[in-house]
Design a protein around this motif. Structure first.
Motif, mmCIF file in Angstrom:
data_model
loop_
_atom_site.group_PDB
_atom_site.id
_atom_site.type_symbol
_atom_site.label_atom_id
_atom_site.label_comp_id
_atom_site.label_asym_id
_atom_site.label_seq_id
_atom_site.Cartn_x
_atom_site.Cartn_y
_atom_site.Cartn_z
ATOM 1 N N PHE A 1 75.521 69.463 38.642
ATOM 2 C CA PHE A 1 74.898 68.356 37.916
ATOM 3 C C PHE A 1 75.650 67.052 38.188
ATOM 4 C CE2 PHE A 1 73.666 72.077 35.407
ATOM 5 C CZ PHE A 1 72.300 71.859 35.259
ATOM 6 N N ASP A 2 74.932 65.938 38.037
ATOM 7 C CA ASP A 2 75.543 64.618 38.216
ATOM 8 C C ASP A 2 76.186 64.118 36.929
ATOM 9 O OD1 ASP A 2 74.760 64.141 40.978
ATOM 10 O OD2 ASP A 2 72.717 64.093 40.201
ATOM 11 N N ALA A 3 75.634 64.512 35.786
ATOM 12 C CA ALA A 3 76.152 64.038 34.502
ATOM 13 C C ALA A 3 75.614 64.940 33.399
ATOM 14 C CB ALA A 3 75.736 62.590 34.254
ATOM 15 N N ILE A 4 76.163 64.777 32.205
ATOM 16 C CA ILE A 4 75.690 65.530 31.043
ATOM 17 C C ILE A 4 75.338 64.543 29.933
ATOM 18 C CG2 ILE A 4 78.062 65.884 30.224
ATOM 19 C CD1 ILE A 4 77.091 68.544 29.004
ATOM 20 N N LEU A 5 74.163 64.735 29.346
ATOM 21 C CA LEU A 5 73.718 63.946 28.197
ATOM 22 C C LEU A 5 73.776 64.849 26.980
ATOM 23 C CD1 LEU A 5 72.338 61.393 26.939
ATOM 24 C CD2 LEU A 5 70.148 62.465 27.493
ATOM 25 N N THR A 6 74.482 64.426 25.947
ATOM 26 C CA THR A 6 74.629 65.278 24.782
ATOM 27 C C THR A 6 74.802 64.445 23.521
ATOM 28 O OG1 THR A 6 75.889 67.150 23.848
ATOM 29 C CG2 THR A 6 77.148 65.454 25.003
ATOM 30 N N ASP A 7 74.445 65.031 22.412
ATOM 31 C CA ASP A 7 74.756 64.465 21.111
ATOM 32 C C ASP A 7 76.100 65.057 20.718
ATOM 33 O OD1 ASP A 7 74.996 63.934 18.342
ATOM 34 O OD2 ASP A 7 72.824 63.761 18.146
ATOM 35 N N PRO A 8 77.182 64.265 20.634
ATOM 36 C CA PRO A 8 78.511 64.833 20.413
ATOM 37 C C PRO A 8 78.688 65.528 19.077
ATOM 38 C CG PRO A 8 78.581 62.445 20.290
ATOM 39 C CD PRO A 8 77.219 62.812 20.795
ATOM 40 N N VAL A 9 77.726 65.336 18.147
ATOM 41 C CA VAL A 9 77.779 66.130 16.920
ATOM 42 C C VAL A 9 77.569 67.599 17.273
ATOM 43 C CG1 VAL A 9 76.723 66.514 14.663
ATOM 44 C CG2 VAL A 9 76.987 64.195 15.528
ATOM 45 N N ALA A 10 76.755 67.858 18.298
ATOM 46 C CA ALA A 10 76.648 69.210 18.865
ATOM 47 C C ALA A 10 77.784 69.341 19.873
ATOM 48 C CB ALA A 10 75.298 69.393 19.545
ATOM 49 N N THR A 11 78.963 69.649 19.377
ATOM 50 C CA THR A 11 80.202 69.500 20.139
ATOM 51 C C THR A 11 80.260 70.395 21.362
ATOM 52 O OG1 THR A 11 81.206 69.045 17.993
ATOM 53 C CG2 THR A 11 82.697 69.313 19.825
ATOM 54 N N CYS A 12 79.383 71.362 21.461
ATOM 55 C CA CYS A 12 79.385 72.248 22.618
ATOM 56 C C CYS A 12 79.155 71.461 23.909
ATOM 57 C CB CYS A 12 78.297 73.308 22.463
ATOM 58 S SG CYS A 12 78.920 74.983 22.704
ATOM 59 N N GLY A 13 78.342 70.435 23.875
ATOM 60 C CA GLY A 13 78.093 69.624 25.059
ATOM 61 C C GLY A 13 79.346 68.912 25.526
ATOM 62 N N GLY B 1 75.744 58.802 14.747
ATOM 63 C CA GLY B 1 77.071 58.780 14.139
ATOM 64 C C GLY B 1 77.592 60.193 14.043
ATOM 65 N N ALA B 2 78.838 60.348 13.680
ATOM 66 C CA ALA B 2 79.451 61.672 13.561
ATOM 67 C C ALA B 2 80.080 61.806 12.184
ATOM 68 C CB ALA B 2 80.500 61.878 14.648
ATOM 69 N N PRO B 3 80.138 63.025 11.650
ATOM 70 C CA PRO B 3 80.772 63.222 10.342
ATOM 71 C C PRO B 3 82.195 62.690 10.316
ATOM 72 C CG PRO B 3 79.634 65.222 11.040
ATOM 73 C CD PRO B 3 79.608 64.275 12.208
ATOM 74 N N CYS B 4 82.585 62.152 9.176
ATOM 75 C CA CYS B 4 83.928 61.652 8.865
ATOM 76 C C CYS B 4 84.367 60.529 9.794
ATOM 77 C CB CYS B 4 84.958 62.788 8.852
ATOM 78 S SG CYS B 4 85.330 63.526 10.448
ATOM 79 N N GLY B 5 83.433 59.872 10.457
ATOM 80 C CA GLY B 5 83.776 58.723 11.293
ATOM 81 C C GLY B 5 84.589 59.066 12.527
ATOM 82 N N LEU B 6 84.507 60.323 12.972
ATOM 83 C CA LEU B 6 85.287 60.724 14.143
ATOM 84 C C LEU B 6 84.875 59.947 15.387
ATOM 85 C CD1 LEU B 6 87.512 62.863 14.695
ATOM 86 C CD2 LEU B 6 85.731 64.292 15.675
ATOM 87 N N ASP B 7 83.598 59.573 15.451
ATOM 88 C CA ASP B 7 83.134 58.807 16.618
ATOM 89 C C ASP B 7 83.770 57.419 16.653
ATOM 90 O OD1 ASP B 7 81.529 58.458 14.239
ATOM 91 O OD2 ASP B 7 80.192 57.195 15.420
ATOM 92 N N LEU B 8 84.057 56.842 15.472
ATOM 93 C CA LEU B 8 84.702 55.532 15.442
ATOM 94 C C LEU B 8 86.118 55.630 15.991
ATOM 95 C CD1 LEU B 8 83.523 54.281 11.945
ATOM 96 C CD2 LEU B 8 82.739 53.480 14.169
ATOM 97 N N ASP B 9 86.834 56.698 15.646
ATOM 98 C CA ASP B 9 88.182 56.898 16.179
ATOM 99 C C ASP B 9 88.131 57.085 17.694
ATOM 100 O OD1 ASP B 9 89.273 56.753 13.646
ATOM 101 O OD2 ASP B 9 89.186 58.912 13.313
#
Length: 269
Positions: free
Chosen positions: A131-143, A160-168
């Motif tokens: 594959f050239d790249a992966i598109l994922t919703d990081p809340v589904a952390t398996c991706g 967004g992600a629970p507890c603001g982890l995406d902001l960190d």
């Protein structure tokens, strides 16, 4: 003419691996995948056999894997998660309702991720597909875990992600003195006491992050065979496609690889 011909390769169709999140998250992502498929890109979606909305389409290839829970169990888990935060009442009662619902749904997601990573035949297919790249919703952390395993540039598609982890992970400032936190009912114009309340309420994130993402950190460490955390993996995201719009969200700084795409949420009711 030679220069123009040399640029044709840049417009060639690519091969995209997609690891989506079920529920309303998928409805927005599907609109994007349909357009990518129509434009000639090869899109492969990896999803569990049991889901609410993730269905096959003529515009992409589906690769499915089995999970030990039923459709009814998944539906009840989603209902428990979504009903809690919208209940009225004391703030801590609402918080614990949300926590209980999140834990029920997280258990399903972790089980699904575990089944995917243990599916040797499917993992071998992904490794050999180039594959050239992966598109994922990081809340589904398996991706995010697969992106690291396959050494693929990752495109995050999220609200967004629970507890603001995406902001960190995005290194974006979100000071509790200015940006209201969920469940506080504060606005962007806060008194001193409201700012203090906002700051105190932000401490729940330490607790939420632990139970929401620690199981994924354990799975990732076992699968990648080295100690790693979800935050470590999230920070490697190449492009963040945020399904938000500052008409509805509080303004905050964005990094150059972050693109607001809130309008995509309006593609379908």
């Amino acid at each position: 003419v030679v220069v123009l011909l040399s640029l044709l390769g840049l417009a060639a169709a690519g091969k995209l691996l997609v690891v989506p999140m079920d529920g309303s998250h998928w409805l927005s992502m599907r609109e994007v995948l349909d357009i990518l498929g129509q434009r000639g890109h090869e899109v492969v979606v990896v999803a569990p056999e049991v889901s609410l909305h993730i269905k096959p389409s003529k515009n992409f290839v589906m690769k499915m894997y089995s999970v030990p829970y039923t459709q009814d169990e998944l539906k009840k888990a989603f209902q428990a998660f979504f009903h809690g935060p919208f209940e009225e009442g004391w703030i801590f009662r609402r918080f614990f309702k949300a926590y209980k619902g999140m834990k029920t749904l997280t258990d399903c997601w972790v089980t699904s991720c575990e089944q995917l990573l243990q599916n040797k035949e499917l993992i071998r297919y992904l490794e050999e597909s180039k594959f050239d790249a992966i598109l994922t919703d990081p809340v589904a952390t398996c991706g995010v875990i697969l992106a690291e395993h396959l050494s693929l540039p990752s495109l995050y598609f999220l609200r967004g992600a629970p507890c603001g982890l995406d902001l960190d992970a995005r290194l974006c400032p979100s000071p509790p003195s200015y940006v209201p936190r969920s469940f506080t009912d504060n606005t962007d114009h806060m008194s001193f006491l409201q700012r203090v309340k906002n700051l105190l309420y932000d401490t729940q994130n330490l607790f939420l992050c632990n139970f929401a993402f620690q199981p994924y950190s354990k799975l990732a460490s076992e699968f990648l065979q080295r100690e790693v955390t979800v935050l470590d993996l999230l920070r490697k995201g190449s492009v963040w496609l945020l399904r938000l719009d500052f008409v509805l969200d509080y303004p905050r700084p964005l990094m150059p690889n972050i693109i607001p795409i809130g309008g995509v949420n309006c593609a379908q009711k």
